[in-house]
Structure formats: C-alpha cells, structure tokens
Design an enzyme around this catalytic site. Structure first.
Site, PDB file in Angstrom:
ATOM      1  CE1 TYR A  58      -3.350  -2.688   0.160  1.00 59.35           C
ATOM      2  CE2 TYR A  58      -3.754  -2.171   2.461  1.00 59.35           C
ATOM      3  CZ  TYR A  58      -4.056  -2.903   1.334  1.00 59.35           C
ATOM      4  OH  TYR A  58      -5.063  -3.824   1.378  1.00 59.35           O
ATOM      5  CB  SER A 238     -14.278  -3.953  -1.167  1.00 60.24           C
ATOM      6  OG  SER A 238     -13.020  -3.543  -1.625  1.00 60.24           O
TER       7      SER A 238
END
Length: 350
Positions: A58, A238
C-alpha cells in the site's frame, strides 16, 4: 437513532478482542497524506476502533514511488499510541502481479520472501511484532480480483502450503508475528491450510480477508460454513465496493474516488450488472431514509460470520459516515428486502 456500543470479538479461536469495525489504510500515502491519515486514525481510535489493517504494497494503486508509504504513516502514528491497546494487521505481497519494485516481483511466497517482507513491515510500522500477518493473495494458480473461473491450463509451480506455514511458524516462534491469516482465498485453500497445520503442528489460520458487499456475496456459498465449523473469522473488505455502493458514481459527472482517479482500477466493478444493481440498492436505501453507504455498511455489519468489517476513508466526512452506520440496525425486514434485490441482481461483481 440510538447509539450502539462498539462490539469486540475474538480474532480467530483465541486471539485478542478486536473491534467489529477495522480501519483500512490503503489510501494513506496516495489520496490521504500523513497528517490526514493520522487525523483519521486518531478519530477512529477515539470512537473505539482498536483494529488497523494495512499491507506492505500500500497505498493503491501500488507504485514504486509510494510502495510502503502506508505502513510508514501507520507506524509513525503507532509510535505515539499505547501499542498493547491496538491490533495491527498487515500483509505480504504475493507473486503473479506486476509489482517488480517489491523484492523483484516477488517470485514466490517462500521463506526468504516472507521473512524479508516481515522485517520490512516491522521496520516501517515501528513495532516489535505484528498481531495478524496475512498472505495478501495465494501463490498458486487461482482467479483473483474478479478475473473469472478457475483455469487448469494456468497451473504453475508454487511454494507448497506446508513450506509457507513453516516459514510463518518460525516468525511466530521468534515473536515477530502473533497470528496468521489468508486473504483473497477460496474454500479449497482455506481448508488445505487448516489441514496441513493440523497434521504438522503448524500455526492455524485465524482469519480470511475477502471482498464482501451487496454486489459480491460469494463468501456465503462455501466460506461462511468454514467460518462457522472451523472458527476462522471473516474480515470483510470493500464493503462499499470501492465507493460504488455510496451511489457517487451514478452521478453525472461521477463523484471523485479511486475509480475516477485511477485508470483501470477496480475492474471487477466495470461488469454490466453493477450499475443496475447499485441503482436498485440506492433506491432501497432512500425508501428507508438511509444514505446508500449506511445501507451497504449496515448489511455487512450485521452478518454473523463477519468478525470485523474493514472500512476505508480518505476524508473525515467519509470516516464519520462509515462509523455512524454502526448505529443503523439491519433488521429482518430490511434484510428481506435486500435479499429480494439480491435475487434480481445476484453478485454482479464477484
């Protein structure tokens, strides 16, 4: 609306108690800078969130220039917080994706790569141990991130699951990681990790972090039974389908987010059934006087097999809305209406 107390649940069979909401950090270092990331972390902590999820690759989209920045941002924040009150999860990058700046690929989830990844994460996170260390995706041949069905023609050599577990076991024994988890896994993989661990006396998988939302309820078909029978917690990522379930991409022009900012991002949500399904869920939310995001999150928050829901936020307004959705109770009547929509728009973005 009544305020609900945050719930805390064990991570795996006997792990630490983690908040039912986990703060995901994949935008820190790309869409949110360090100062904003720390503001978001501070607010989440003040609201009772003790569980933080990140990854060595990330922020996303992953780039050589920013790779590792998210862990560094989290680490600088963690250094001024009581470490024992926080549960930190991160992930090792697997092969089969074009991320050449991370250990040259990496070519495998073998001992050398797992150990190098852990050492790098510990350094960036400024901590002596990682509470939950996850394999970001399987090394073996498996369709990933909405690619489609399993294809035997794509078989390739890979590190045996036992060797992966042995590498993780060494790090557990050294105190560098405390529990292990999988991510983007399928039923066969979870059961094989559990079987090998049981037969070889190796660390047992505590969690599976998979995509789960109103557009993708595939976890319910096989993995939810494993969660129940094997006591493997589900970490749902998500829950807003990269922002689609907020309804912001239905507008003209579409609202700003990763889908509009980054070309070819979130390919699984480009499928033709996504927009009609989103419209229907948005209409359902409005009929109940809810924001579309609150409806989508309340549904995931209510699932019995979800240990913790990983929410992401780039702004304080997004974070507050996502946390406030905890107060929305998805009761039986609302869930029946959601299931009726699901029958018409079944998993358009698996």
């Amino acid at each position: 609306m009544n305020k609900r107390q945050m719930q805390y649940r064990p991570l795996g069979e006997a792990g630490p108690q983690v908040s039912a909401i986990c703060l995901g950090t994949m935008t820190f270092g790309q869409q949110a800078g360090e100062a904003e990331g720390h503001r978001l972390l501070d607010h989440a902590f003040e609201r009772g969130i003790n569980f933080i999820d990140t990854a060595e690759m990330y922020p996303v989209p992953s780039r050589a220039e920013t790779s590792g920045a998210t862990e560094s941002i989290v680490g600088n924040w963690l250094a001024r917080k009581p470490r024992e009150k926080l549960v930190i999860a991160t992930k090792v990058t697997g092969p089969a994706r074009s991320l050449g700046w991370i250990r040259g690929g990496p070519p495998a989830l073998d001992r050398a790569n797992i150990r190098a990844a852990v050492e790098g994460s510990l350094r960036r996170l400024r901590t002596d141990y990682i509470d939950l260390y996850q394999l970001h995706w399987p090394e073996r041949n498996q369709p990933l991130f909405g690619q489609g069905s399993f294809d035997p023609a794509r078989e390739r050599a890979c590190t045996p699951i036992r060797a992966q577990l042995e590498a993780l076991a060494e790090l557990v024994e050294e105190g560098k990681i405390r529990q292990i988890g999988l991510s983007n896994e399928q039923p066969w993989g979870v059961m094989e990790f559990l079987r090998v661990a049981r037969e070889s006396g190796l660390p047992r998988v505590a969690t599976v972090q998979n995509s789960y939302n109103l557009l993708n309820r595939v976890y319910e078909y096989g993995l939810s039974e494993i969660s129940y029978r094997e006591k493997v917690g589900m970490l749902a990522y998500s829950p807003l389908a990269f922002g689609h379930l907020s309804g912001k991409y239905l507008a003209e022009p579409a609202g700003e987010g990763r889908i509009t900012l980054f070309e070819s991002f979130g390919v699984r949500y480009t499928k033709p059934g996504v927009q009609p399904a989103v419209r229907t869920y948005v209409e359902l939310a409005r009929r109940h006087g809810l924001s579309p995001a609150a409806l989508a999150l309340a549904f995931v928050y209510s699932r019995w097999f979800v240990t913790s829901t990983i929410i992401g936020a780039t702004t304080m307004a997004q974070l507050v809305e996502n946390l406030d959705a905890w107060d929305v109770v998805a009761d039986e009547d609302l869930c029946r209406e959601i299931d009726a929509v699901h029958l018409l728009h079944t998993n358009p973005a698996p």
